[in-house]
Design a protein around this motif. Structure first.
Motif, mmCIF file in Angstrom:
data_model
loop_
_atom_site.group_PDB
_atom_site.id
_atom_site.type_symbol
_atom_site.label_atom_id
_atom_site.label_comp_id
_atom_site.label_asym_id
_atom_site.label_seq_id
_atom_site.Cartn_x
_atom_site.Cartn_y
_atom_site.Cartn_z
ATOM 1 N N ALA A 1 -2.142 88.971 99.836
ATOM 2 C CA ALA A 1 -3.149 88.254 98.489
ATOM 3 C C ALA A 1 -1.844 87.517 97.543
ATOM 4 N N GLU A 2 -0.555 88.536 97.461
ATOM 5 C CA GLU A 2 0.203 88.348 96.297
ATOM 6 C C GLU A 2 0.984 87.149 96.804
ATOM 7 N N THR A 3 0.533 86.216 98.060
ATOM 8 C CA THR A 3 1.975 85.695 98.115
ATOM 9 C C THR A 3 1.305 84.499 98.662
ATOM 10 N N ASP A 4 0.022 84.851 99.502
ATOM 11 C CA ASP A 4 -0.577 83.618 99.977
ATOM 12 C C ASP A 4 -2.429 83.665 99.733
ATOM 13 N N GLY A 5 -2.851 84.210 98.831
ATOM 14 C CA GLY A 5 -3.766 84.454 98.056
ATOM 15 C C GLY A 5 -4.903 85.177 98.857
ATOM 16 N N ALA A 6 -6.382 85.007 98.687
ATOM 17 C CA ALA A 6 -7.218 85.292 99.593
ATOM 18 C C ALA A 6 -7.556 84.599 101.117
ATOM 19 N N THR A 7 -6.832 85.053 101.712
ATOM 20 C CA THR A 7 -6.910 84.561 102.951
ATOM 21 C C THR A 7 -8.144 85.170 103.740
ATOM 22 N N PRO A 8 -8.320 84.994 105.260
ATOM 23 C CA PRO A 8 -9.665 85.190 105.615
ATOM 24 C C PRO A 8 -8.286 86.963 106.274
ATOM 25 N N GLU A 9 -7.596 86.885 106.524
ATOM 26 C CA GLU A 9 -6.854 87.760 107.566
ATOM 27 C C GLU A 9 -6.846 88.907 106.498
ATOM 28 N N ALA A 10 -6.329 88.538 105.290
ATOM 29 C CA ALA A 10 -6.931 89.612 103.959
ATOM 30 C C ALA A 10 -8.425 90.054 103.758
ATOM 31 N N ILE A 11 -8.704 89.641 103.854
ATOM 32 C CA ILE A 11 -10.423 89.988 103.090
ATOM 33 C C ILE A 11 -10.995 90.731 104.341
ATOM 34 N N GLY A 12 -10.809 90.433 105.125
ATOM 35 C CA GLY A 12 -10.649 90.565 106.511
ATOM 36 C C GLY A 12 -10.273 92.670 107.317
ATOM 37 N N TYR A 13 -9.257 92.734 106.285
ATOM 38 C CA TYR A 13 -8.178 93.778 106.942
ATOM 39 C C TYR A 13 -9.348 94.966 105.174
#
Length: 500
Positions: free
Chosen positions: A388-400
Motif C-alpha cells: 500500500a505504501e508503494t503501489d497503493g490499494a492493489t487487489p493483492e494488498a486488499i486480498g491479504y
C-alpha cells in the motif's frame, strides 16, 4: 545441567556492565577457540542465548513495558510498582527498574550469542553444521538488537565476545543506521543457513521463515517498503514449506491447551521450554499481571485495557470477545466488571489468563502459553502495508487484509458477516488508515502497538486528541525512546537520551 553450567560461565561476560567502569579483568571472560570442542558445546551456548531472552523477567519487565507504553493498555491498580506507573504515563526517568531489567536481559542474550558465534567458527565440524549453529546465534542477536535499537536508539553494538575490560570500558553508542545494517546482515545469514523447520517443529528457536519474517518487519520499520513486500511475499509463497497458516479459530491463538500445535505461530516465547533447564518462575507473569484482582488469588490487575479500547470496539467483532473479559461469575451470579465492586472495575485483558493450560502444582500464576512474537497474520499485514505504501490499494494488498477479516468472521461456532471484506476502489489514504486500525485490533495486547505508534510517528495523535484511547502529556523529542538505564550511563562514553 550442561546448559545451565555454560550459561553461568558465558553470561558473566557483560550482564549489566555495558558502560560501567571495570578496574580488573572479569573472571568469566572466555576464549571460545579453546573452550568449545564440539557442536554440542556450541549448541548449549546457543540455547543459553535464547534462554536469557525467554525468561519471566523479560515477560514482566520488557513486554509489560511495551504494553503499557502503547495507547491500548493502562495501569489498573495504581498501588503497583511505581516503575510500572511511570512507564505507562511517560514520567519515567533513568532509574526505572523495569527498563534496567530489560536492558540487562537483552545484552545478556547478545553476549551469550556472541560467544556462541565465535565458538561455532572455531570448532572442527562440517561447514553446514557450523553455519547452522552460527545462524541460530546470529538470529537471536539480531532480534535482541532490533528491540534495543527501537527502544533506546543508539546503543553500544558489541559484535563479538567480551574478552577484555577495554571492550566494556570503551563501549560507546553506535549509530542506529549502523546497528540496522548489522541486524540485516545477521538476518540474511540466518535466512540462508537455518532450516525450514526445527526438530519437533518447535518455534522458539530461529528458522528460515522466522528470520525472513523479522527481516520483513525490519524493512517495514526502515520504510524500505519494496524490500518488506518482497520478503513477506517470499514467506507467503513458501508457507507450506514452513508449515504456516492462519489458525481457523482466533481464540485458539490464546489457548495454552493447544499452544504447541498452532501453525500460525512463527516465533514464540515458551517459558516452559527446553532451553533453561526448568528454571521456570511464574511469579508476576502475564497471567496474574492481567487477571482480575479480588476475583482470583494472586491476581494483580496491573495491565488492563484502556476503557475506550473496549467501548469503541465493535461488539460484532469476535476478536473483541477473545481479547476482553468483561463479566465474571461471582458467588453464583454473573456480574459485569464495569461498575463492579472489584478494585479495578473495568474489562480486563483475557488473552493470557482465560486459557492458561495446566498450571503446575496448583500455582495459578503459571502458564503454558507460547506467546506469539510473530505469527502468520503479521506476514499478511506487513505485505499489505508495504504494498500500500508503494503501489497503493492493489487487489493483492486488499486480498491479504481480507484473509485476516475472513478468519475474524468465524466465532468458534459459525461464520458471521462481520467484519466485512475491504472492497476494491478504496482510496490509498483510506486503505492505509484501515490497515493501521486492522493491526491495532488483530494484535491487541500482543506487545506490538507501541512499536507501531513509534514507526508511524503518531505519538501526539495517539495520546493528545479528544478521541485518543488514552490521554497523557507526551514530548515527541523525548518519549519515542526509553532512557538509557542510569547504571550504564558513563559520560562521556555513553550519553543519555534527550530529555532524561
Amino acid at each position: 545441567m550442561k546448559t545451565y553450567i555454560l550459561k553461568i560461565m558465558l553470561l558473566i561476560l557483560i550482564g549489566s556492565t555495558v558502560g560501567c567502569d571495570l578496574e580488573e579483568e572479569p573472571k568469566g571472560l572466555l576464549s571460545p577457540e579453546g573452550f568449545f570442542q564440539t557442536p554440542s558445546d556450541v549448541q548449549a551456548a546457543v540455547y543459553g542465548a535464547y534462554a536469557e531472552f525467554v525468561t519471566t523477567n523479560m515477560e514482566k519487565s520488557f513486554f509489560l513495558a511495551l504494553m503499557l507504553r502503547g495507547d491500548m493498555v493502562d495501569i489498573g491498580d495504581g498501588n503497583t510498582l511505581a516503575d510500572r506507573v511511570t512507564t505507562n504515563n511517560f514520567t519515567m526517568d533513568a532509574n526505572n527498574g523495569i527498563i534496567e531489567d530489560s536492558w540487562v536481559k537483552l545484552y545478556q542474550s547478545i553476549s551469550a550469542a556472541n560467544t556462541a558465534i565465535a565458538g561455532a567458527r572455531s570448532i572442527n565440524a562440517e561447514s553446514f553444521i557450523k553455519n547452522r549453529l552460527e545462524a541460530e546465534a546470529r538470529f537471536i542477536r539480531a532480534y535482541a538488537y532490533y528491540h534495543l535499537v527501537r527502544s533506546f536508539g543508539d546503543v553500544p553494538y558489541l559484535g563479538g565476545p567480551v574478552e577484555s575490560v577495554n571492550t566494556l570500558n570503551n563501549a560507546t553508542r553506535t549509530p542506529v543506521n549502523e546497528i540496522y545494517t548489522n541486524i540485516i546482515n545477521d538476518l540474511l545469514f540466518a535466512k540462508e543457513n537455518l532450516p525450514n523447520r526445527n526438530v519437533s517443529n518447535v518455534r522458539n528457536i530461529g528458522t528460515k521463515g522466522s528470520a525472513s519474517t523479522v527481516l520483513a518487519d525490519v524493512y517495514l520499520t526502515l520504510k524500505r517498503f519494496d524490500d518488506a513486500a518482497d520478503e513477506a511475499r517470499y514467506i507467503i509463497t513458501n508457507k507450506a514449506v514452513f508449515d504456516y497458516a492462519l489458525e481457523n479459530n482466533y481464540q485458539n491463538l490464546f489457548n495454552a491447551n493447544v499452544a504447541g500445535n498452532i501453525k500460525e505461530s512463527i516465533l514464540t516465547i515458551d517459558l516452559k521450554n527446553n532451553l533453561n533447564d526448568g528454571e521456570y518462575n511464574p511469579k508476576d507473569g502475564m497471567v496474574n499481571l492481567t487477571r482480575i484482582r479480588d476475583f482470583a488469588p494472586r491476581s494483580l490487575s496491573v495491565a488492563v485495557p484502556s476503557l475506550k479500547v473496549y467501548t469503541t470496539w465493535d461488539s460484532r467483532d469476535y476478536r473483541r470477545k477473545v481479547s476482553f473479559e468483561d463479566s465474571v461469575v461471582f458467588k453464583g451470579n454473573k456480574i459485569a466488571l464495569v461498575n463492579s465492586t472489584f478494585r479495578v472495575p473495568r474489562p480486563h485483558i483475557a488473552k493470557f489468563f482465560r486459557f492458561p493450560g495446566p498450571q503446575d502444582g496448583g500455582d495459578d500464576r503459571s502458564s503454558d502459553h507460547h506467546y506469539n512474537l510473530y505469527r502468520y497474520a503479521d506476514v499478511l499485514l506487513i505485505a499489505a502495508e508495504a504494498i500500500a505504501e508503494t503501489d497503493g490499494a492493489t487487489p493483492e494488498a486488499i486480498g491479504y487484509v481480507n484473509q485476516i477479516r475472513q478468519r475474524a468472521r468465524f466465532n468458534g461456532a459459525k461464520t458471521t458477516s462481520f467484519p466485512v471484506d475491504v472492497l476494491s476502489g478504496i482510496s490509498n489514504a483510506d486503505f492505509i488508515q484501515l490497515l493501521r486500525e486492522e493491526r491495532r485490533l488483530e494484535f491487541a495486547f500482543e506487545f506490538k502497538r507501541w512499536y507501531d505508534i513509534k514507526r508511524w510517528g503518531i505519538l501526539n495523535e495517539a495520546f493528545t486528541r479528544p478521541e485518543s484511547l488514552e490521554s497523557y502529556n507526551v514530548d515527541v523529542n523525548r518519549d519515542y525512546l526509553f532512557p538509557i538505564p542510569q547504571i550504564d550511563v558513563n559520560p562521556p562514553k555513553i550519553t543519555q537520551n534527550t530529555g532524561y
